[in-house]
Motif scaffolding. Structure first.
Motif, short mmCIF file in Angstrom:
data_model
loop_
_atom_site.label_atom_id
_atom_site.label_comp_id
_atom_site.label_asym_id
_atom_site.label_seq_id
_atom_site.Cartn_x
_atom_site.Cartn_y
_atom_site.Cartn_z
N PRO A 108 -7.98 -6.55 -6.99
CA PRO A 108 -6.74 -7.13 -6.48
C PRO A 108 -5.63 -7.00 -7.52
O PRO A 108 -5.90 -6.80 -8.71
N VAL A 109 -4.39 -7.12 -7.06
CA VAL A 109 -3.25 -6.83 -7.92
C VAL A 109 -2.39 -8.06 -8.15
O VAL A 109 -2.41 -9.01 -7.38
N SER A 110 -1.64 -7.99 -9.23
CA SER A 110 -0.59 -8.96 -9.51
C SER A 110 0.68 -8.17 -9.81
O SER A 110 0.63 -7.16 -10.51
N GLY A 111 1.79 -8.63 -9.28
CA GLY A 111 3.05 -7.93 -9.51
C GLY A 111 3.91 -7.78 -8.28
O GLY A 111 5.09 -7.45 -8.37
N GLY A 112 3.32 -8.00 -7.11
CA GLY A 112 4.09 -7.99 -5.88
C GLY A 112 4.63 -6.63 -5.50
O GLY A 112 4.30 -5.59 -6.08
N VAL A 113 5.51 -6.64 -4.49
CA VAL A 113 6.09 -5.40 -3.98
C VAL A 113 6.91 -4.71 -5.07
O VAL A 113 6.90 -3.47 -5.19
N THR A 114 7.61 -5.50 -5.88
CA THR A 114 8.41 -4.91 -6.96
C THR A 114 7.53 -4.12 -7.92
O THR A 114 7.86 -2.99 -8.30
N GLY A 115 6.40 -4.71 -8.30
CA GLY A 115 5.48 -4.01 -9.19
C GLY A 115 4.84 -2.80 -8.54
O GLY A 115 4.57 -1.78 -9.19
N GLY A 172 9.54 -9.56 1.00
CA GLY A 172 8.72 -8.93 -0.02
C GLY A 172 7.28 -9.35 0.21
O GLY A 172 6.66 -8.95 1.17
N PHE A 173 6.78 -10.20 -0.67
CA PHE A 173 5.45 -10.77 -0.47
C PHE A 173 5.57 -11.89 0.56
O PHE A 173 6.18 -12.93 0.30
N GLY A 201 0.79 -1.22 0.00
CA GLY A 201 0.00 0.00 0.00
C GLY A 201 0.82 1.27 0.00
O GLY A 201 0.46 2.25 -0.66
N GLN A 202 1.94 1.30 0.72
CA GLN A 202 2.72 2.53 0.79
C GLN A 202 3.26 2.93 -0.59
O GLN A 202 3.30 4.12 -0.93
N LYS A 255 6.26 -0.88 -6.26
CA LYS A 255 7.27 0.19 -6.26
C LYS A 255 7.41 0.82 -7.64
O LYS A 255 7.49 2.05 -7.78
N ALA A 256 7.44 -0.03 -8.67
CA ALA A 256 7.69 0.46 -10.03
C ALA A 256 6.44 1.03 -10.69
O ALA A 256 6.54 1.65 -11.76
N GLY A 257 5.28 0.84 -10.09
CA GLY A 257 4.04 1.30 -10.71
C GLY A 257 3.65 0.46 -11.90
O GLY A 257 3.02 0.96 -12.84
N THR A 258 4.01 -0.82 -11.87
CA THR A 258 3.75 -1.70 -13.02
C THR A 258 2.78 -2.83 -12.67
O THR A 258 2.79 -3.89 -13.30
N LEU A 259 1.97 -2.64 -11.66
CA LEU A 259 1.03 -3.68 -11.25
C LEU A 259 0.00 -3.97 -12.33
O LEU A 259 -0.30 -3.13 -13.18
N SER A 260 -0.55 -5.18 -12.27
CA SER A 260 -1.75 -5.51 -13.04
C SER A 260 -2.93 -5.50 -12.08
O SER A 260 -2.84 -6.06 -10.98
N PHE A 261 -4.01 -4.86 -12.47
CA PHE A 261 -5.22 -4.81 -11.65
C PHE A 261 -6.30 -5.67 -12.30
O PHE A 261 -6.62 -5.48 -13.49
#
Length: 723
Positions: free
Chosen positions: A141-148, A261-262, A17-18, A150-156
């Motif tokens: 919900p998201v896919s991409g984990g903490v790395t995604g 991470g996750f 979330g942060q 941070k990078a703003g590359t999540l899948s929603f």
């Protein structure tokens, strides 16, 4: 434009979330921001960091989700699990209550995005409640984990209406690259759970393959290259390979000395959600179950997850009273399953029976549940107030019991008023009053179908039905007594005729046994009364699931709001003269209100369709006695009961002795008490529980295959004849 209309609110500033909040706020520089977290220090620290990086930003730390909602027209939440979502949105004074106070225009301009991975049915309940205020809601919900994150590359993966998806897309695009509309409410979560099931299995298999390869002498980099360029290619190997140095030019958690991470416990939680969804849809997932056992073991031994386990300890401690000889043992098996995630922290079961050694039939599964480390059984006399109070005391260092399930009550039809008063009304009231004193979050009372229904039409919860005999009168009077208790978070669940594996005390089970008798006798099995007489049924699985749904529904609401949503008048159905001198009864002129749900399957079973199903299983003819015979039987009921039982019981004993091996002891009987000879009448509508709780039946139809499943369970434990 009001301040609220241009404000973004974010709830949950954990590892995911942060970063999501930081990316979202940075992409919307003209908005104001509000943040909230279970840890006020975490929210304040986030606000300080963001303000330092964006000096012109207007950011406020809310002290509660409701305060955040009052200030925000767009609300995003990223929380650990189901209880947290229900607490934030549906608890008294939560976001739903705040939205209900807004003008229609302000409520309709509110968009809520929940990115938590939680139970699908729970999310749908939250969505339904929020939408009653006029606000838009999506599960994303998201896919991409903490790395995604941070990078703003999540899948929603988004579930919700087209309008809600359209409104949420610009917000989600600020935090991710792919926004996929999966369908209506809950669809995003269902897709996420399926995706995480794949990921969870892959990560275990990749770890096993890498370990195997190294032990036979393969270079990890060579093996990883082979997997990633061959048919075994997957994200778990190409991006998240568990072996340090296995991936060239990429940094994985292994290369960072497995920096957190996750969390493993979150993966275990997600795999548990997949198992629960599989159980609800009767979908076998053996690989998922195997992988879940790995994650569960890792999470329990991983010191890094102590904080997370503490956060997730909001799982309730549960008390079940009574019903060990009927339905409660099946609820226990649902709450603490032999495999899969348990929705409870600890479970205590209290009844008058002994289980070591057993003084009542327990079935094959329940004894194994009793061996679970978080399950405790207490034999107790629940007519004693001090005893009732003591069983509410949790073991040392445990949270109080917050969910109570009441299955108590005398179920023998021939017991007189005084026995019913003492064993049903007074026992249940003692338990309920103690629960109210201790401010439990949920109290679910199971009501058996002791009412008369007509041959035509369905009875809903509003219908003031005539009670059936002494037993029906006092079971119903118990409901009135409980409904009148102040501060009791009561839900009444009135069930149809229960059936299922290892349930020996049931009209359905007895009818099945008698079907076997008529096969042995090579005679037609004839029923009394009308072919159209209703005998609406419900499977044990659905009783357990519905009881839990009732508890999780009322817990965040409280009684007052639950009454508004689902309350019904609990009518007077007794003889006023019988109430004199009895503690716990209320004035006949009063009509207390309590949430009330019927639970039956969709079969709308009648005596005729029951007979047809039994006939198909045993290859026998079934039919009905004529009107004259039925009338004569009613006039000579005592003689009829004796004659029929003599024939049935003798034949059943012969069948048991002819079995190979012989069965000298069985909980199953061909004996029919006088109540089973009376005209049946159980005809309930299940529309309300479906509409308000979003409840779906796991066993929607009573079929011959359901009968066979019951027989097979008894056969497996050696209590049903095999010849």
């Amino acid at each position: 434009m009001s301040l609220r209309q241009s404000t973004l609110g974010f709830i949950g500033l954990g590892r995911m979330g942060q970063h999501m909040a930081a990316n979202l706020f940075a992409a919307r520089p003209n908005d104001a921001y509000v943040v909230c977290d279970a840890s006020p220090d975490a929210a304040a620290a986030f606000a300080r960091r963001f303000s330092a990086e964006h000096p012109a930003a207007s950011i406020h730390v809310a002290q509660s989700p409701a305060e955040l909602a009052a200030r925000s027209s767009t609300i995003i939440s990223m929380l650990p699990s189901t209880p947290h979502v229900e607490q934030v949105y549906l608890s008294p004074g939560g976001i739903h209550d705040l939205l209900a106070t807004l003008s229609a225009a302000d409520a309709q301009r509110t968009l809520i995005i929940d990115s938590t991975t939680l139970d699908v049915q729970a999310s749908r309940r939250v969505s339904q409640r929020i939408q009653t205020t006029g606000a838009l809601f999506v599960d994303a919900p998201v896919s991409g984990g903490v790395t995604g994150a941070k990078a703003g590359t999540l899948s929603f993966l988004v579930g919700g209406s087209s309008a809600a998806f359209t409104a949420s897309s610009p917000v989600l695009e600020a935090m991710g690259r792919r926004i996929i509309h999966c369908g209506e409410a809950g669809a995003g979560l269902a897709a996420k759970i399926c995706n995480n099931l794949v990921l969870g299995v892959q990560q275990v298999v990749v770890a096993e393959a890498m370990l195997l390869g190294q032990r036979v002498g393969l270079d990890p980099r060579v093996l990883a290259s082979v997997i990633n360029s061959s048919t075994g290619a997957c994200w778990a190997s190409s991006e998240n390979n568990p072996v340090k140095g296995a991936l060239l030019n990429k940094t994985t958690p292994a290369d960072r000395d497995y920096e957190g991470g996750f969390a493993t416990a979150l993966m275990s939680k997600d795999m548990g959600l997949a198992q629960r969804l599989a159980e609800e849809t009767q979908t076998p997932i053996p690989l998922g179950e195997a992988a879940q056992s790995v994650y569960k073991e890792m999470a329990e031994s991983d010191a890094e997850n102590r904080e997370l386990r503490s956060a997730m300890s909001s799982k309730p401690n549960v008390l079940i009273f009574g019903g060990v000889n009927t339905y409660s043992r099946h609820l226990a098996a649902y709450l603490v399953p032999e495999s899969g995630e348990s929705p409870v922290q600890n479970l205590r079961i209290v009844d008058k029976f002994s289980v070591y050694p057993p003084t009542t039939y327990l079935g094959a599964v329940f004894p194994r549940i009793l061996k679970k480390p978080n399950v405790e059984y207490k034999q107790a006399n629940l007519t004693v107030p001090a005893t009732v109070s003591s069983v509410f005391d949790p073991p040392p260092n445990q949270e109080p019991y917050s969910y109570i399930f009441d299955f108590t009550g005398e179920i023998r039809y021939d017991r007189p008023d005084l026995v019913q008063v003492g064993q049903t009304l007074l026992v249940s009231r003692l338990i309920a009053q103690e629960a109210a004193n201790r401010k439990v979050k949920a109290y679910v009372r199971i009501q058996l179908p002791w009412y008369d229904s007509p041959d035509k039409g369905l009875r809903d919860e509003k219908d003031h039905q005539k009670t059936n005999g002494v037993i029906g009168t006092w079971w119903h009077e118990t409901l009135r007594s409980l409904a009148a208790i102040k501060d009791l978070n009561l839900v009444i669940l009135r069930i149809g005729i229960g059936y299922g594996p290892y349930l020996n005390i049931s009209q359905i089970t007895t009818a099945v046994v008698i079907g076997r008798v008529y096969k042995f006798l090579e005679q037609e099995m004839k029923f009394l009364w009308s072919p159209n007489s209703p005998v609406h049924t419900v499977h044990l699985d659905d009783i357990a699931r519905a009881a839990w749904s009732c508890a999780t529904w009322i817990a965040p609401l409280g009684r007052e709001e639950a009454n508004i949503i689902a309350g019904e008048q609990i009518w007077f159905a007794n003889d006023k003269s019988k109430l004199k001198g009895i503690d716990g009864v209320i004035d006949p002129s009063l009509t207390p209100i309590a949430p009330f749900f019927n639970l039956v399957d969709d079969s709308e079973l009648t005596q005729q369709s029951l007979g047809t199903a039994i006939g198909e299983v045993f290859g026998i003819k079934t039919g009905f006695h004529g009107f004259v015979q039925a009338t004569m039987a009613k006039m000579n009921m005592k003689d009829l009961v004796e004659d029929v039982n003599e024939e049935h019981v003798a034949a059943w004993n012969q069948i048991l002795m002819a079995s190979n091996p012989q069965i000298p002891n069985t909980p199953l009987s061909a004996y029919m008490d006088s109540h089973m000879f009376s005209k049946p009448g159980v005809a309930y509508s299940n529309a309300k529980i479906k509409r308000i709780l979003g409840f779906t039946l796991l066993h929607p139809r009573f079929t011959p295959d359901e009968i066979r499943a019951v027989i097979d369970a008894f056969k497996e434990e050696g209590t049903w004849p095999n010849a």
